[in-house]
Design an enzyme around this catalytic site. Structure first.
Site, PDB file in Angstrom:
ATOM      1  N   GLU A  30       0.678  -1.392   0.019  1.00 42.91           N
ATOM      2  CA  GLU A  30       0.025   0.203  -0.237  1.00 42.91           C
ATOM      3  C   GLU A  30       0.736   1.301   0.046  1.00 42.91           C
ATOM      4  O   GLU A  30       1.489   1.669   0.955  1.00 42.91           O
ATOM      5  CB  GLU A  30      -0.939   0.108   1.256  1.00 42.91           C
ATOM      6  N   CYS A  34      -2.353   9.703   2.748  1.00 36.36           N
ATOM      7  CA  CYS A  34      -1.619   8.974   1.593  1.00 36.36           C
ATOM      8  C   CYS A  34      -2.722   9.203   0.380  1.00 36.36           C
ATOM      9  O   CYS A  34      -2.248   9.391  -0.724  1.00 36.36           O
ATOM     10  CB  CYS A  34      -1.694   7.423   1.752  1.00 36.36           C
TER      11      CYS A  34
HETATM   12  P1  NAD Z   1       8.329   4.315   5.103  1.00 34.21           P
HETATM   13  O1  NAD Z   1       8.327   3.662   3.893  1.00 34.21           O
HETATM   14  O2  NAD Z   1       9.344   5.301   5.484  1.00 34.21           O
HETATM   15  O3  NAD Z   1       8.064   3.812   6.467  1.00 34.21           O
HETATM   16  C1  NAD Z   1       7.093   2.793   6.502  1.00 34.21           C
HETATM   17  C2  NAD Z   1       7.441   1.506   7.628  1.00 34.21           C
HETATM   18  O4  NAD Z   1       8.590   1.019   6.721  1.00 34.21           O
HETATM   19  C3  NAD Z   1       7.858   1.926   8.929  1.00 34.21           C
HETATM   20  O5  NAD Z   1       7.506   1.014   9.601  1.00 34.21           O
HETATM   21  C4  NAD Z   1       9.268   1.965   8.713  1.00 34.21           C
HETATM   22  O6  NAD Z   1      10.079   1.553   9.867  1.00 34.21           O
HETATM   23  C5  NAD Z   1       9.713   0.769   7.719  1.00 34.21           C
HETATM   24  N1  NAD Z   1      10.878   0.818   7.075  1.00 34.21           N
HETATM   25  C6  NAD Z   1      11.690   1.765   6.714  1.00 34.21           C
HETATM   26  N2  NAD Z   1      12.652   1.094   6.067  1.00 34.21           N
HETATM   27  C7  NAD Z   1      12.559  -0.099   5.949  1.00 34.21           C
HETATM   28  C8  NAD Z   1      13.352  -1.211   5.313  1.00 34.21           C
HETATM   29  N3  NAD Z   1      14.507  -0.902   4.758  1.00 34.21           N
HETATM   30  N4  NAD Z   1      12.806  -2.474   5.488  1.00 34.21           N
HETATM   31  C9  NAD Z   1      11.690  -2.791   6.144  1.00 34.21           C
HETATM   32  N5  NAD Z   1      11.084  -1.613   6.750  1.00 34.21           N
HETATM   33  C10 NAD Z   1      11.579  -0.502   6.524  1.00 34.21           C
HETATM   34  O7  NAD Z   1       6.755   5.371   5.066  1.00 34.21           O
HETATM   35  P2  NAD Z   1       6.453   6.406   5.875  1.00 34.21           P
HETATM   36  O8  NAD Z   1       7.247   7.920   5.718  1.00 34.21           O
HETATM   37  O9  NAD Z   1       6.067   5.894   7.362  1.00 34.21           O
HETATM   38  O10 NAD Z   1       5.025   6.684   5.343  1.00 34.21           O
HETATM   39  C11 NAD Z   1       4.621   7.570   4.429  1.00 34.21           C
HETATM   40  C12 NAD Z   1       4.461   7.005   2.927  1.00 34.21           C
HETATM   41  O11 NAD Z   1       3.730   6.130   3.222  1.00 34.21           O
HETATM   42  C13 NAD Z   1       3.983   8.138   1.989  1.00 34.21           C
HETATM   43  O12 NAD Z   1       4.323   7.694   0.736  1.00 34.21           O
HETATM   44  C14 NAD Z   1       2.581   7.640   2.016  1.00 34.21           C
HETATM   45  O13 NAD Z   1       1.845   7.786   0.720  1.00 34.21           O
HETATM   46  C15 NAD Z   1       2.692   6.242   2.161  1.00 34.21           C
HETATM   47  N6  NAD Z   1       1.400   5.697   2.610  1.00 34.21           N
HETATM   48  C16 NAD Z   1       0.394   4.854   1.931  1.00 34.21           C
HETATM   49  C17 NAD Z   1      -0.956   4.465   2.376  1.00 34.21           C
HETATM   50  C18 NAD Z   1      -1.939   3.448   1.775  1.00 34.21           C
HETATM   51  O14 NAD Z   1      -2.698   2.962   2.292  1.00 34.21           O
HETATM   52  N7  NAD Z   1      -1.501   3.458   0.292  1.00 34.21           N
HETATM   53  C19 NAD Z   1      -1.460   5.068   3.858  1.00 34.21           C
HETATM   54  C20 NAD Z   1      -0.416   5.692   4.300  1.00 34.21           C
HETATM   55  C21 NAD Z   1       0.850   6.230   3.942  1.00 34.21           C
END
Ligand code: NAD
Length: 478
Positions: free
Chosen positions: A221, A255
């Site tokens: 997502e 998002c």
């Molecule tokens: P992010 O990708 O930085 O982090 C998301 C999660 O991934 C966190 O728990 C983080 O600790 C983990 N993570 C980070 N690096 C990792 C790695 N190398 N391996 C495994 N896990 C890792 O995202 P964010 O900044 O928390 O959220 C914002 C983004 O999420 C935006 O792009 C937004 O559009 C998207 N988003 C999408 C939805 C949806 O439903 N499609 C909903 C909310 C947010």
């Protein structure tokens, strides 16, 4: 309600947790309806009992996050999801009869819905409870064991999730593991039966690579630039407040927030003025206003002000609510809602997901050109369309690809549990919510039941005339 919000616990041995969940799954491969209802009941009790704690933890992590936004966009969405699942679970769990073609008669066919096993969920910070618990809800309803890794950018909320879940679930049923990207990386390499990730497209790619090594199926997502396409005949009295709400809820850190608006060239200034007025009536001030969320941290605040500065340097006009002197608001991370006009493709704000209260307005000359502009960018998570007759709407729906659409408003398609929610292309893979979520965490096993009386022996060797005659008949009746 608890007296003091919990601190993050010590690091957990995630491999041991995984093995414990796997053993528990092996001992209970098909939980009954009653067992699943019991887990949903505990999930409901947990969120209700900790409502005030959740509101407080998220507000602490953000700086300002209005209780009302947490109530509607996190707690209400979760309780509506639980209610919808409880009402329908019996039907979703049932074996599904499917027709059997004539050439297989008198056999019968079924689809047997079966839990996958142990499921991993990785969630982001922007709606840190809802985006953690909704996938967990679907996975538990489908009879799985769940491990959750919430975001390190909302540490008090993640610690609270760990605390609440440990109180209401055994660790081999549902467990929370806190930590940053390093823990996330280890987590994503576990051989889960399904890995459900919500977050950025960049990290989503890493998750897909890690999961591929174990052939673990993924749901991703992700985010992206969701357009709001405003038709030439749209009524700005309706458009502006709805667009402003979609953009400014949680200060744009949503998002599915409308990322940018597309409007006929002759109406750009009128839309900018209407949105500024709507934003001002919803948020008469923004700095001291408890209704207006903070940007989650200094890094994101700086990223957003840099996007505005880059656009202005390259010729855009920034129309900000209040003084517009955003740099001085760093301590409380309140960023003035800002509309950008005169934007160009060369500006960073038109090339990356904004994820904040900044709305670029892009001009178009014809509906065809607006559609081309949308299709020239990666496939968005959401698309919003305002105005237009039935034919124009149909044309936009048929000629653009997006995860989901709301017409004449923003965000609301997310909240209907009967609609699948998910992205496509760069905005994601797979979907959830309602039955679609249940199926994401379910194996649909094909079952064919051959009765004692069957004609398939006629197709066995030794091959000869009998085979040819039966095969000709088969072709006719297929
Ligand atoms: P992010 O990708 O930085 O982090 C998301 C999660 O991934 C966190 O728990 C983080 O600790 C983990 N993570 C980070 N690096 C990792 C790695 N190398 N391996 C495994 N896990 C890792 O995202 P964010 O900044 O928390 O959220 C914002 C983004 O999420 C935006 O792009 C937004 O559009 C998207 N988003 C999408 C939805 C949806 O439903 N499609 C909903 C909310 C947010």
């Amino acid at each position: 309600m608890i007296d003091v919000l919990p601190q993050p616990g010590p690091p957990r041995d995630i491999r041991r947790l995984f093995e414990a969940q796997r053993a528990a799954y092996a001992g209970e491969r098909h939980p009954s309806l009653a067992q699943r209802h019991d887990r949903l009941e505990r999930l409901a009790t947990m969120t209700e009992a900790h409502e005030q704690d959740i509101i407080a933890a998220i507000a602490t992590d953000f700086g300002t996050r209005p209780a009302q936004e947490t109530r509607i966009a996190e707690l209400f969405v979760i309780s509506a999801g639980i209610r919808h699942t409880r009402r329908n679970l019996n039907r979703w769990m049932a074996q599904q009869r499917v027709p059997t073609p004539l050439y297989l008669w008198p056999g019968r066919s079924r689809v047997h819905r079966q839990p996958l096993g142990v499921v991993g969920v990785i969630s982001p910070w922007n709606y840190p409870v809802q985006l953690a618990l909704l996938p967990a809800l679907a996975a538990l309803a489908a009879g799985n064991r769940v491990m959750l890794k919430p975001s390190e950018l909302t540490p008090r909320t993640s610690a609270l999730l760990e605390h609440m879940v440990a109180k209401h679930f055994s660790e081999d049923e549902f467990a929370v593991v806190t930590g940053g990207p390093d823990v996330g990386d280890k987590f994503s390499h576990l051989p889960f039966d399904h890995l459900f990730f919500t977050g950025s497209t960049a990290v989503g790619r890493k998750i897909a690579l890690a999961a591929a090594a174990n052939l673990t199926p993924v749901t991703l997502e992700l985010g992206g630039k969701s357009p709001a396409l405003i038709h030439a005949d749209a009524d700005f009295g309706m458009v502006a407040p709805r667009l402003a709400t979609g953009k400014l809820l949680n200060a744009g850190q949503t998002c599915i927030a409308p990322d940018y608006a597309l409007v006929p060239a002759s109406r750009v200034d009128a839309l900018a003025a209407a949105i500024r007025d709507s934003a001002a009536s919803q948020y008469p001030s923004f700095r001291e206003n408890p209704d207006y969320s903070s940007i989650v941290n200094d890094g994101h605040f700086r990223r957003l002000t840099a996007l505005i500065d880059d656009a202005v340097q390259k010729g855009a006009r920034a129309i900000a609510l209040g003084s517009g002197d955003t740099a001085t608001h760093m301590p409380d991370r309140k960023l003035a809602p800002t509309v950008l006009v005169g934007v160009k493709d060369s500006m960073a704000v038109m090339n990356e997901e904004i994820f904040g209260p900044v709305l670029p307005i892009e001009a178009y000359d014809s509906l065809d050109q607006a559609i081309e502009k949308i299709n020239a960018r990666p496939r968005p998570l959401s698309l919003y369309m305002f105005g237009g007759d039935e034919a124009a709407r149909r044309s936009v729906l048929d000629r653009t690809t997006a995860g989901g659409v709301t017409i004449d408003d923003t965000l609301w398609h997310f909240t209907n549990e009967n609609l699948p929610f998910g992205g496509i292309g760069a905005s994601g893979i797979g979907a959830y919510h309602g039955e679609r979520g249940f199926l994401t965490f379910t194996h649909q096993k094909a079952v064919f039941i051959q009765p004692r009386l069957s004609f398939t022996w006629m197709l066995r060797p030794p091959y000869g005339k009998r085979f040819d005659r039966v095969f000709e008949l088969l072709k006719k009746i297929s």
